[in-house]
Design a protein around this motif. Structure first.
Motif, PDB file in Angstrom:
ATOM      1  N   ILE A  62      -4.504   3.869 -11.400  1.00  0.00           N
ATOM      2  CA  ILE A  62      -3.381   2.915 -11.474  1.00  0.00           C
ATOM      3  C   ILE A  62      -2.903   2.654 -12.899  1.00  0.00           C
ATOM      4  N   ARG A  63      -3.450   3.349 -13.868  1.00  0.00           N
ATOM      5  CA  ARG A  63      -3.146   3.072 -15.274  1.00  0.00           C
ATOM      6  C   ARG A  63      -1.657   2.898 -15.558  1.00  0.00           C
ATOM      7  N   GLY A  64      -0.832   3.814 -15.053  1.00  0.00           N
ATOM      8  CA  GLY A  64       0.591   3.776 -15.376  1.00  0.00           C
ATOM      9  C   GLY A  64       1.462   3.112 -14.333  1.00  0.00           C
ATOM     10  N   ALA A  65       0.868   2.624 -13.240  1.00  0.00           N
ATOM     11  CA  ALA A  65       1.673   2.143 -12.110  1.00  0.00           C
ATOM     12  C   ALA A  65       2.595   0.991 -12.493  1.00  0.00           C
ATOM     13  N   ALA A  66       2.070  -0.022 -13.157  1.00  0.00           N
ATOM     14  CA  ALA A  66       2.865  -1.217 -13.461  1.00  0.00           C
ATOM     15  C   ALA A  66       4.015  -0.890 -14.417  1.00  0.00           C
ATOM     16  N   ARG A  67       3.740  -0.102 -15.450  1.00  0.00           N
ATOM     17  CA  ARG A  67       4.795   0.218 -16.414  1.00  0.00           C
ATOM     18  C   ARG A  67       5.861   1.116 -15.800  1.00  0.00           C
ATOM     19  N   LEU A  68       5.437   2.093 -15.013  1.00  0.00           N
ATOM     20  CA  LEU A  68       6.411   2.944 -14.332  1.00  0.00           C
ATOM     21  C   LEU A  68       7.292   2.117 -13.400  1.00  0.00           C
ATOM     22  N   ALA A  69       6.648   1.211 -12.659  1.00  0.00           N
ATOM     23  CA  ALA A  69       7.390   0.384 -11.705  1.00  0.00           C
ATOM     24  C   ALA A  69       8.369  -0.532 -12.419  1.00  0.00           C
ATOM     25  N   ALA A  70       7.917  -1.148 -13.519  1.00  0.00           N
ATOM     26  CA  ALA A  70       8.770  -2.091 -14.243  1.00  0.00           C
ATOM     27  C   ALA A  70       9.941  -1.381 -14.917  1.00  0.00           C
ATOM     28  N   LYS A  71       9.669  -0.251 -15.541  1.00  0.00           N
ATOM     29  CA  LYS A  71      10.712   0.440 -16.298  1.00  0.00           C
ATOM     30  C   LYS A  71      11.751   1.084 -15.400  1.00  0.00           C
ATOM     31  N   HIS A  72      11.315   1.588 -14.239  1.00  0.00           N
ATOM     32  CA  HIS A  72      12.225   2.347 -13.383  1.00  0.00           C
ATOM     33  C   HIS A  72      12.471   1.663 -12.046  1.00  0.00           C
ATOM     34  N   GLN A  73      11.977   0.435 -11.894  1.00  0.00           N
ATOM     35  CA  GLN A  73      12.161  -0.323 -10.655  1.00  0.00           C
ATOM     36  C   GLN A  73      11.730   0.479  -9.429  1.00  0.00           C
ATOM     37  N   ILE A  74      10.525   1.038  -9.529  1.00  0.00           N
ATOM     38  CA  ILE A  74       9.939   1.794  -8.423  1.00  0.00           C
ATOM     39  C   ILE A  74       8.973   0.871  -7.673  1.00  0.00           C
ATOM     40  N   PRO A  75       9.127   0.688  -6.389  1.00  0.00           N
ATOM     41  CA  PRO A  75       8.192  -0.157  -5.654  1.00  0.00           C
ATOM     42  C   PRO A  75       6.799   0.462  -5.585  1.00  0.00           C
ATOM     43  N   VAL A  76       5.795  -0.391  -5.670  1.00  0.00           N
ATOM     44  CA  VAL A  76       4.392   0.040  -5.590  1.00  0.00           C
ATOM     45  C   VAL A  76       3.835  -0.398  -4.245  1.00  0.00           C
ATOM     46  N   TYR A  77       3.252   0.532  -3.519  1.00  0.00           N
ATOM     47  CA  TYR A  77       2.672   0.279  -2.202  1.00  0.00           C
ATOM     48  C   TYR A  77       1.152   0.336  -2.301  1.00  0.00           C
ATOM     49  N   LEU A  78       0.482  -0.708  -1.835  1.00  0.00           N
ATOM     50  CA  LEU A  78      -0.964  -0.794  -1.921  1.00  0.00           C
ATOM     51  C   LEU A  78      -1.463  -1.833  -0.916  1.00  0.00           C
ATOM     52  N   THR A  79      -2.744  -1.799  -0.624  1.00  0.00           N
ATOM     53  CA  THR A  79      -3.287  -2.806   0.280  1.00  0.00           C
ATOM     54  C   THR A  79      -3.408  -4.142  -0.459  1.00  0.00           C
ATOM     55  N   ALA A  80      -3.491  -5.213   0.298  1.00  0.00           N
ATOM     56  CA  ALA A  80      -3.655  -6.535  -0.308  1.00  0.00           C
ATOM     57  C   ALA A  80      -4.959  -6.609  -1.087  1.00  0.00           C
ATOM     58  N   GLY A  81      -5.997  -5.946  -0.586  1.00  0.00           N
ATOM     59  CA  GLY A  81      -7.272  -5.934  -1.297  1.00  0.00           C
ATOM     60  C   GLY A  81      -7.183  -5.219  -2.621  1.00  0.00           C
ATOM     61  N   THR A  82      -6.484  -4.094  -2.647  1.00  0.00           N
ATOM     62  CA  THR A  82      -6.300  -3.367  -3.904  1.00  0.00           C
ATOM     63  C   THR A  82      -5.467  -4.184  -4.880  1.00  0.00           C
ATOM     64  N   LEU A  83      -4.442  -4.842  -4.387  1.00  0.00           N
ATOM     65  CA  LEU A  83      -3.609  -5.681  -5.251  1.00  0.00           C
ATOM     66  C   LEU A  83      -4.432  -6.795  -5.881  1.00  0.00           C
ATOM     67  N   ALA A  84      -5.234  -7.483  -5.074  1.00  0.00           N
ATOM     68  CA  ALA A  84      -6.031  -8.603  -5.576  1.00  0.00           C
ATOM     69  C   ALA A  84      -7.049  -8.153  -6.620  1.00  0.00           C
ATOM     70  N   ALA A  85      -7.566  -6.927  -6.478  1.00  0.00           N
ATOM     71  CA  ALA A  85      -8.586  -6.432  -7.406  1.00  0.00           C
ATOM     72  C   ALA A  85      -8.001  -5.768  -8.642  1.00  0.00           C
ATOM     73  N   SER A  86      -6.680  -5.579  -8.672  1.00  0.00           N
ATOM     74  CA  SER A  86      -6.030  -4.892  -9.778  1.00  0.00           C
ATOM     75  C   SER A  86      -5.440  -5.885 -10.776  1.00  0.00           C
ATOM     76  N   THR A  87      -4.865  -5.350 -11.837  1.00  0.00           N
ATOM     77  CA  THR A  87      -4.172  -6.175 -12.836  1.00  0.00           C
ATOM     78  C   THR A  87      -2.668  -6.184 -12.593  1.00  0.00           C
ATOM     79  N   ILE A  88      -2.215  -5.637 -11.482  1.00  0.00           N
ATOM     80  CA  ILE A  88      -0.791  -5.591 -11.173  1.00  0.00           C
ATOM     81  C   ILE A  88      -0.282  -6.986 -10.827  1.00  0.00           C
ATOM     82  N   ASP A  89       0.805  -7.388 -11.458  1.00  0.00           N
ATOM     83  CA  ASP A  89       1.407  -8.705 -11.235  1.00  0.00           C
ATOM     84  C   ASP A  89       2.615  -8.551 -10.309  1.00  0.00           C
TER      85      ASP A  89
END
Length: 277
Positions: A62-89
């Motif tokens: 997931i290293r680049g997921a948040a920056r890619l999503a923010a810069k290019h407005q790409i939606p990120v799909y993940l489970t609620a458990g993965t979201l809670a355990a990640s640093t993704i805001d």
């Protein structure tokens, strides 16, 4: 369907899938610049990506997921458990959550998710099914391949499957014993031997392409995996395209089509509809 490994291993993992106008990444383990560079190497661009689908929250996925999503407005799909355990805001980037052991649509794709055994909050493997019924499975970071995962990955036309380490190299290597135990555990990673054992239960008439992924740079080698997997396929009397994913560059670019006529599970099945935008 077109599929490619942009890179696979402890240094970063990212896979591209596209069909009939829909392009998605599974995992985003590289920074924005490196992801763009690797996409360009196979004549693709970040601007064409419509979604990022995550298997679990570990940094190399997931290293680049948040920056890619923010810069290019790409939606990120993940489970609620993965979201809670990640640093993704989820307040700063577009996030869509799904339940494990469920199916949902992403453009032309139907994503079939199944929970796996790994030391993560809610890890998943996927079968990505195109509108014409072509099915490609991706299973990485598997401590153990249980029967539900075997059943989930059967009847695929292509498969990306983990073959992480050679047991002898791991046991005699420089990793501390705590890390060695974690890797060899039921919630760690698949050895080459365990990977072959799982593939024995996965081989079917549909499968035409196989890519071995997430090889350890210190405890495995491409030549070992190619030799073991090739020998297994020969013993089984199976002919298919065999690929080994690289860590340092894109590899295993595949054009995948159905080997036989099969009713698509996208038709008539209850699916969760998740918006691409």
């Amino acid at each position: 369907m077109f599929a490619a490994a942009l890179g696979s291993g402890s240094g970063g993992n990212c896979y591209l899938f596209e069909n009939d106008g829909t392009s998605i990444l599974v995992d985003a383990g590289f920074g924005t610049r490196e992801t763009r560079k690797r996409l360009a190497a196979i004549d693709r661009s970040i601007e064409s990506i419509q979604a990022i689908l995550l298997t679990h929250e570990h940094y190399d996925h997931i290293r680049g997921a948040a920056r890619l999503a923010a810069k290019h407005q790409i939606p990120v799909y993940l489970t609620a458990g993965t979201l809670a355990a990640s640093t993704i805001d989820p307040t700063t980037i577009p996030v869509r959550t799904f339940e494990n052991n469920s199916s949902f649509r992403l453009g032309d794709f139907c994503i079939h998710a199944r929970r796996t055994l790994h030391d993560a909050a809610d890890p998943a493997c996927f079968v990505i099914e195109a509108g014409d019924g072509t099915r490609v499975g991706l299973a990485t970071d598997l401590g153990h391949v249980d029967q539900p995962v075997i059943e989930h990955l059967q009847q695929c036309d292509a498969l990306f499957f983990e073959s992480n380490h050679d047991l002898d190299m791991l046991r005699t290597g420089t990793y501390p014993w705590s890390l060695k135990r974690r890797i060899m555990s039921r919630f760690g990673h698949l050895s080459n031997d365990d990977s072959i054992g799982a593939l024995q239960r996965l081989l079917g008439a549909e499968l035409r392409s196989l890519c071995m992924i997430h090889l350890s740079e210190k405890n495995n080698h491409e030549s070992i995996v190619r030799s073991m997997t090739g020998a297994f396929l020969e013993r089984a009397g199976v002919r298919l395209d065999l690929h080994i994913a690289r860590q340092d560059r894109p590899s295993a670019s595949m054009e995948i089509a159905r080997r036989s006529v099969r009713r698509s599970t996208m038709r008539g099945a209850p699916l969760q509809q998740l918006s691409l935008f």
